[in-house]
Write an enzyme that holds these catalytic residues in place. Structure first.
Site, PDB file in Angstrom:
ATOM      1  N   CYS A 101      17.320  -1.210  -0.359  1.00 40.27           N
ATOM      2  CA  CYS A 101      17.141   0.221  -0.045  1.00 40.27           C
ATOM      3  C   CYS A 101      18.074   1.081  -0.898  1.00 40.27           C
ATOM      4  CB  CYS A 101      17.415   0.491   1.432  1.00 40.27           C
ATOM      5  SG  CYS A 101      16.094   0.035   2.561  1.00 40.27           S
ATOM      6  N   CYS A 186       7.833  -3.563   4.193  1.00 41.77           N
ATOM      7  CA  CYS A 186       8.776  -3.273   5.273  1.00 41.77           C
ATOM      8  C   CYS A 186       8.170  -2.360   6.332  1.00 41.77           C
ATOM      9  CB  CYS A 186      10.040  -2.643   4.698  1.00 41.77           C
ATOM     10  SG  CYS A 186      10.877  -3.703   3.518  1.00 41.77           S
ATOM     11  N   CYS A 212      17.664   3.619   7.530  1.00 44.87           N
ATOM     12  CA  CYS A 212      16.958   3.817   6.270  1.00 44.87           C
ATOM     13  C   CYS A 212      17.905   4.266   5.187  1.00 44.87           C
ATOM     14  CB  CYS A 212      15.840   4.847   6.439  1.00 44.87           C
ATOM     15  SG  CYS A 212      16.417   6.518   6.637  1.00 44.87           S
TER      16      CYS A 212
HETATM   17  S1  SF4 Z   1      12.119  -0.380   2.610  1.00 46.66           S
HETATM   18 FE1  SF4 Z   1      12.058  -2.573   1.988  1.00 46.66          FE
HETATM   19  S2  SF4 Z   1      11.165  -2.701  -0.093  1.00 46.66           S
HETATM   20 FE2  SF4 Z   1      11.686  -0.550   0.359  1.00 46.66          FE
HETATM   21  S3  SF4 Z   1      13.658  -0.260  -0.560  1.00 46.66           S
HETATM   22 FE3  SF4 Z   1      14.059  -0.803   1.578  1.00 46.66          FE
HETATM   23  S4  SF4 Z   1      14.207  -3.056   1.688  1.00 46.66           S
HETATM   24 FE4  SF4 Z   1      13.368  -2.488  -0.350  1.00 46.66          FE
END
Ligand code: SF4
Length: 223
Positions: A101, A186, A212
């Site tokens: 992320c 995800c 997030c």
């Molecule tokens: S939501 Fe999942 S795929 Fe997207 S940046 Fe975060 S960990 Fe990576």
């Protein structure tokens, strides 16, 4: 909307709306198109988004005629990450998921906000316990700029009533029981009665914490 106009008057051209093209954000986009078009639209393309998100992105470009600045992850950072940990590292541990992320979302967001004085989000108070204390106008400590949350008091019903009444383009995944949409690997559909954020990083069992990282506080699922 008065708050958007205030934000635009005070900070344009140094203000951006970070748009994920989820339900709240297409409402915000519609509102900006009506009354605050000097606010710059930015979005993060993590490289792992569902096709439906790209579809609604283009539908909104056509509908509103507003330029959308797309920020992508740094290619060298992604290459180094997947070379070391593989394409699906986010399933290995919370730490690796947060690393993914950080590289795919946070770093591009930092670039999108660099040199700006304020940003606008589609955050709503009822989305998570950690958002109960959020205000319509805040000092964003993480990024050192002003943050406007014009939809903070809106309910989910308000959002969908606005979308229907104004025929706003929206992500087709919402019709397949995806209330919250992020990267494809995800994000999943939820069952009736489940928490709206239960479809994000569902394999993590950390006391329901689903962070997030785009907003200063971790998102705690409402129990
Ligand atoms: S939501 Fe999942 S795929 Fe997207 S940046 Fe975060 S960990 Fe990576």
């Amino acid at each position: 909307m008065a708050l958007l106009q205030q934000a635009e008057a005070e900070f344009a051209p140094d203000i951006v709306f970070a748009c994920s093209f989820g339900a709240e954000d297409v409402v915000m986009l519609d509102l900006i198109s009506r009354s605050a078009r000097a606010i710059t639209i930015v979005t993060l393309d993590t490289g792992r988004l569902p096709q439906q998100t790209y579809d609604v992105m283009d539908a909104c470009r056509t509908r509103y005629g507003l330029p959308v600045e797309v920020y992508c992850p740094d290619a060298a950072e992604v290459e180094a990450m997947v070379r070391e940990h593989g394409m699906n590292l986010f399933r290995d541990s919370v730490e690796k998921r947060k690393r993914c992320c950080e590289i795919r979302k946070i770093h591009p967001l930092r670039r999108a906000l660099a040199g700006r004085k304020a940003w606008v989000t589609g955050v709503r108070r009822e989305q998570a316990d950690s958002r109960q204390q959020m205000a319509a106008i805040e000092d964003d400590v993480a990024f050192g700029i002003k943050k406007f949350n014009p939809l903070i008091e809106w309910s989910q019903a308000d959002i969908w009533a606005y979308i229907r009444e104004n025929d706003v383009p929206y992500n087709a995944l919402h019709d397949e029981h995806y209330p919250s949409i992020g990267c494809a690997p995800c994000t999943r559909a939820i069952a009736v009665g489940e928490d709206p954020r239960a479809g994000r990083w569902w394999w993590e069992q950390e006391e329901g914490v689903a962070e997030c990282g785009l907003h200063a506080s971790p998102i705690k699922r409402k129990s």
